[in-house]
Design a protein around this motif. Structure first.
Motif, PDB file in Angstrom:
ATOM      1  N   ASP A 162       0.832  -1.120  -0.077  1.00 36.48           N
ATOM      2  CA  ASP A 162       0.233  -0.109   0.066  1.00 36.48           C
ATOM      3  C   ASP A 162       1.239   1.157  -0.428  1.00 36.48           C
ATOM      4  OD1 ASP A 162      -1.900  -1.298   0.219  1.00 36.48           O
ATOM      5  OD2 ASP A 162      -2.309  -1.785   1.890  1.00 36.48           O
ATOM      6  N   LEU A 163       2.388   1.531   0.665  1.00 32.62           N
ATOM      7  CA  LEU A 163       2.976   1.760   0.472  1.00 32.62           C
ATOM      8  C   LEU A 163       3.153   2.625  -0.618  1.00 32.62           C
ATOM      9  CD1 LEU A 163       5.163   2.680   3.476  1.00 32.62           C
ATOM     10  CD2 LEU A 163       6.112   3.868   0.999  1.00 32.62           C
ATOM     11  N   TYR A 164       3.972   1.259  -1.165  1.00 32.65           N
ATOM     12  CA  TYR A 164       4.725   1.196  -2.250  1.00 32.65           C
ATOM     13  C   TYR A 164       3.842   1.841  -3.668  1.00 32.65           C
ATOM     14  CZ  TYR A 164       6.743   0.133  -6.885  1.00 32.65           C
ATOM     15  OH  TYR A 164       7.273  -0.152  -7.994  1.00 32.65           O
ATOM     16  N   ASP A 165       2.476   1.889  -3.848  1.00 37.88           N
ATOM     17  CA  ASP A 165       1.731   2.364  -4.404  1.00 37.88           C
ATOM     18  C   ASP A 165       0.445   3.436  -3.934  1.00 37.88           C
ATOM     19  OD1 ASP A 165       1.027   0.168  -5.660  1.00 37.88           O
ATOM     20  OD2 ASP A 165      -0.006  -0.748  -4.243  1.00 37.88           O
ATOM     21  N   GLY A 166       1.190   4.717  -2.929  1.00 33.85           N
ATOM     22  CA  GLY A 166       0.594   5.712  -2.851  1.00 33.85           C
ATOM     23  C   GLY A 166      -1.285   5.956  -1.327  1.00 33.85           C
ATOM     24  N   MET A 167      -0.889   4.768  -1.259  1.00 29.92           N
ATOM     25  CA  MET A 167      -2.103   4.797  -0.375  1.00 29.92           C
ATOM     26  C   MET A 167      -2.431   4.822   1.229  1.00 29.92           C
ATOM     27  SD  MET A 167      -3.739   1.341  -2.459  1.00 29.92           S
ATOM     28  CE  MET A 167      -5.093   1.156  -1.903  1.00 29.92           C
ATOM     29  N   ALA A 168      -2.220   6.574   1.618  1.00 28.84           N
ATOM     30  CA  ALA A 168      -1.743   7.253   2.208  1.00 28.84           C
ATOM     31  C   ALA A 168      -3.010   6.521   3.394  1.00 28.84           C
ATOM     32  CB  ALA A 168      -2.086   8.281   3.054  1.00 28.84           C
ATOM     33  N   ALA A 169      -4.638   6.654   3.218  1.00 29.56           N
ATOM     34  CA  ALA A 169      -5.307   5.734   4.091  1.00 29.56           C
ATOM     35  C   ALA A 169      -4.917   4.436   4.290  1.00 29.56           C
ATOM     36  CB  ALA A 169      -6.692   6.129   3.422  1.00 29.56           C
ATOM     37  N   GLU A 170      -4.985   3.383   3.647  1.00 28.83           N
ATOM     38  CA  GLU A 170      -4.098   2.112   4.213  1.00 28.83           C
ATOM     39  C   GLU A 170      -3.459   1.966   4.944  1.00 28.83           C
ATOM     40  OE1 GLU A 170      -6.907   2.317   0.493  1.00 28.83           O
ATOM     41  OE2 GLU A 170      -5.716   3.165   1.169  1.00 28.83           O
ATOM     42  N   VAL A 171      -2.283   2.821   4.944  1.00 29.61           N
ATOM     43  CA  VAL A 171      -1.280   2.709   5.763  1.00 29.61           C
ATOM     44  C   VAL A 171      -1.643   2.955   6.941  1.00 29.61           C
ATOM     45  CG1 VAL A 171       1.084   3.626   6.074  1.00 29.61           C
ATOM     46  CG2 VAL A 171       0.699   2.803   3.352  1.00 29.61           C
ATOM     47  N   PHE A 172      -1.687   4.617   7.047  1.00 33.32           N
ATOM     48  CA  PHE A 172      -3.119   4.315   7.813  1.00 33.32           C
ATOM     49  C   PHE A 172      -3.588   3.757   8.965  1.00 33.32           C
ATOM     50  CE2 PHE A 172      -5.997   6.320  11.455  1.00 33.32           C
ATOM     51  CZ  PHE A 172      -5.157   7.753  11.334  1.00 33.32           C
ATOM     52  N   GLU A 173      -4.066   2.571   8.347  1.00 29.95           N
ATOM     53  CA  GLU A 173      -5.197   1.906   8.841  1.00 29.95           C
ATOM     54  C   GLU A 173      -4.302   0.787   9.149  1.00 29.95           C
ATOM     55  OE1 GLU A 173      -9.424  -1.106   8.034  1.00 29.95           O
ATOM     56  OE2 GLU A 173      -8.634   0.430   6.480  1.00 29.95           O
ATOM     57  N   GLY A 174      -3.289   0.495   8.587  1.00 32.24           N
ATOM     58  CA  GLY A 174      -2.743  -1.273   9.271  1.00 32.24           C
ATOM     59  C   GLY A 174      -1.768  -0.689  10.516  1.00 32.24           C
ATOM     60  N   THR A 175      -1.057   0.626  10.316  1.00 29.52           N
ATOM     61  CA  THR A 175      -0.508   1.371  11.322  1.00 29.52           C
ATOM     62  C   THR A 175      -0.786   1.184  12.707  1.00 29.52           C
ATOM     63  OG1 THR A 175       0.549   2.348   9.568  1.00 29.52           O
ATOM     64  CG2 THR A 175       0.619   2.694  12.083  1.00 29.52           C
ATOM     65  N   GLN A 176      -2.556   1.990  12.751  1.00 27.51           N
ATOM     66  CA  GLN A 176      -3.389   1.488  13.610  1.00 27.51           C
ATOM     67  C   GLN A 176      -3.582  -0.134  13.877  1.00 27.51           C
ATOM     68  OE1 GLN A 176      -4.200   4.496  15.878  1.00 27.51           O
ATOM     69  NE2 GLN A 176      -4.371   2.423  17.176  1.00 27.51           N
ATOM     70  N   ILE A 177      -3.675  -1.211  13.433  1.00 25.16           N
ATOM     71  CA  ILE A 177      -4.233  -2.012  13.880  1.00 25.16           C
ATOM     72  C   ILE A 177      -2.891  -2.450  14.583  1.00 25.16           C
ATOM     73  CG2 ILE A 177      -4.896  -4.185  12.358  1.00 25.16           C
ATOM     74  CD1 ILE A 177      -6.266  -3.130  10.183  1.00 25.16           C
ATOM     75  N   LEU A 178      -1.598  -2.316  14.125  1.00 19.44           N
ATOM     76  CA  LEU A 178      -1.250  -3.259  14.536  1.00 19.44           C
ATOM     77  C   LEU A 178      -0.467  -2.658  15.781  1.00 19.44           C
ATOM     78  CD1 LEU A 178       2.169  -3.596  12.074  1.00 19.44           C
ATOM     79  CD2 LEU A 178       0.642  -5.151  12.414  1.00 19.44           C
ATOM     80  N   LEU A 179      -0.374  -1.158  16.397  1.00 15.71           N
ATOM     81  CA  LEU A 179      -0.811  -0.675  17.321  1.00 15.71           C
ATOM     82  C   LEU A 179      -1.394  -1.458  18.365  1.00 15.71           C
ATOM     83  CD1 LEU A 179       0.365   3.354  16.495  1.00 15.71           C
ATOM     84  CD2 LEU A 179       1.038   1.551  17.211  1.00 15.71           C
ATOM     85  N   ASP A 180      -3.020  -1.797  17.835  1.00 20.53           N
ATOM     86  CA  ASP A 180      -3.811  -2.212  19.162  1.00 20.53           C
ATOM     87  C   ASP A 180      -3.578  -3.758  18.934  1.00 20.53           C
ATOM     88  OD1 ASP A 180      -5.434  -0.171  18.520  1.00 20.53           O
ATOM     89  OD2 ASP A 180      -6.578  -0.292  16.440  1.00 20.53           O
ATOM     90  N   ARG A 181      -2.479  -4.211  18.483  1.00 24.97           N
ATOM     91  CA  ARG A 181      -2.194  -5.243  18.528  1.00 24.97           C
ATOM     92  C   ARG A 181      -1.422  -5.588  18.913  1.00 24.97           C
ATOM     93  NH1 ARG A 181      -3.443  -8.505  12.635  1.00 24.97           N
ATOM     94  NH2 ARG A 181      -5.285  -7.706  12.062  1.00 24.97           N
ATOM     95  N   GLY A 182      -0.563  -4.525  20.284  1.00 30.03           N
ATOM     96  CA  GLY A 182      -0.008  -4.732  20.943  1.00 30.03           C
ATOM     97  C   GLY A 182       1.503  -4.391  20.707  1.00 30.03           C
ATOM     98  N   TRP A 183       1.521  -4.093  18.854  1.00 31.87           N
ATOM     99  CA  TRP A 183       3.171  -3.934  17.867  1.00 31.87           C
ATOM    100  C   TRP A 183       3.798  -2.490  18.789  1.00 31.87           C
ATOM    101  CZ3 TRP A 183       5.658  -5.505  13.252  1.00 31.87           C
ATOM    102  CH2 TRP A 183       4.790  -6.638  12.790  1.00 31.87           C
ATOM    103  N   ASP A 184       5.065  -2.660  18.753  1.00 34.42           N
ATOM    104  CA  ASP A 184       5.815  -1.893  18.997  1.00 34.42           C
ATOM    105  C   ASP A 184       6.300  -0.849  18.601  1.00 34.42           C
ATOM    106  OD1 ASP A 184       8.819  -0.387  21.340  1.00 34.42           O
ATOM    107  OD2 ASP A 184       9.679  -0.776  19.643  1.00 34.42           O
ATOM    108  N   ALA A 185       5.922   0.916  18.557  1.00 30.90           N
ATOM    109  CA  ALA A 185       6.104   2.005  17.610  1.00 30.90           C
ATOM    110  C   ALA A 185       7.249   1.823  16.313  1.00 30.90           C
ATOM    111  CB  ALA A 185       5.823   2.671  17.883  1.00 30.90           C
ATOM    112  N   ASN A 186       8.290   1.452  17.362  1.00 31.74           N
ATOM    113  CA  ASN A 186       9.587   1.201  16.557  1.00 31.74           C
ATOM    114  C   ASN A 186       9.691   0.094  15.651  1.00 31.74           C
ATOM    115  OD1 ASN A 186      11.913   3.226  15.858  1.00 31.74           O
ATOM    116  ND2 ASN A 186      12.663   3.176  17.967  1.00 31.74           N
ATOM    117  N   LEU A 187       8.578  -0.405  16.297  1.00 32.40           N
ATOM    118  CA  LEU A 187       9.086  -2.515  14.834  1.00 32.40           C
ATOM    119  C   LEU A 187       7.980  -1.696  13.825  1.00 32.40           C
ATOM    120  CD1 LEU A 187      10.414  -4.798  14.833  1.00 32.40           C
ATOM    121  CD2 LEU A 187       8.088  -5.898  16.008  1.00 32.40           C
TER     122      LEU A 187
END
Length: 228
Positions: free
Chosen positions: A24-49
């Protein structure tokens, strides 16, 4: 890269989600990258990871294709915009935890007398995509601006940009003063801009010449010892 426009990100496992975010990043899809980041944060992923595995790795692929002529400036700007969608979520978390971008700190600015910034901005985006914390001084920077930024931010690398042949020599003025003050021996200086070349960079005692934005990011990582 991705042909699947109807993927439901929250239904993907972590590994597949990271791969989809890079697509999605490669395709320039900002909303999807934002959503994916939020999902990983919600799943407990470390921000730096998330930063390193999804965003930085995604921009690394963009940088390679930009270097090889597969992607062009408008597309890279879209990719960088998509990355910023995720970074908007991660920055406050990293700041609150005292963590910074993992690669290093880079101060960049266009030199005195020069108001051009498209190339500088692209370099800054590629550096941020490579995991650098970028401090952008903007345009028309006299020596004092660089000295103040060095004192305040303690960067790992200083970058100077120029588009006009008449402003190129000012890079040498800055480097000479850094040398006089004993700063140059500990602070690599990278110079770049359309009229520059390696011979000019050598003549003014610059540490590195960044021919283009993708190469500048790769060279910066090499300086930091973090290039594969």
């Amino acid at each position: 890269m991705s042909d699947n426009e109807n993927i439901i990100l929250k239904d993907l496992n972590d590994d597949d989600l990271v791969e989809q975010m890079k697509d999605d990043l490669y395709d320039g899809m900002a909303a999807e990258v934002f959503e994916g980041t939020q999902i990983l944060l919600d799943r407990g992923w470390d921000a730096n990871l998330i930063l390193s595995d999804a965003l930085v790795e995604g921009m690394r692929i963009v940088g390679i294709d930009f270097r090889d002529g597969i992607l062009f400036v408008p597309e890279v700007l879209q990719c960088a915009g998509a990355m910023k969608g995720g970074m908007g979520l991660l920055r406050p978390i990293l700041a609150a935890s005292g963590e910074k971008a993992s690669t290093g700190k880079y101060v960049i600015g266009t030199v005195k007398g020069d108001i051009h910034d498209i190339g500088k901005n692209l370099v800054g985006m590629m550096l941020e995509g490579a995991g650098f914390e970028v401090i952008d001084l903007g345009i028309n920077n006299p020596l004092e601006n660089y000295l103040e930024a060095i004192d305040e931010h303690k960067p790992d690398i200083l970058g100077m940009s120029a588009l006009l042949t008449t402003t190129m020599p000012y890079m040498g003025v800055v480097i000479e003063e850094l040398d006089k003050r004993g700063i140059l021996k500990d602070l690599p200086v990278m110079v770049g801009g359309a009229p520059l070349n390696q011979e000019f960079a050598d003549a003014i005692n610059a540490h590195t010449y960044g021919r283009d934005a993708a190469l500048s990011a790769e060279l910066a990582k090499t300086i930091m010892g973090k290039n594969s």
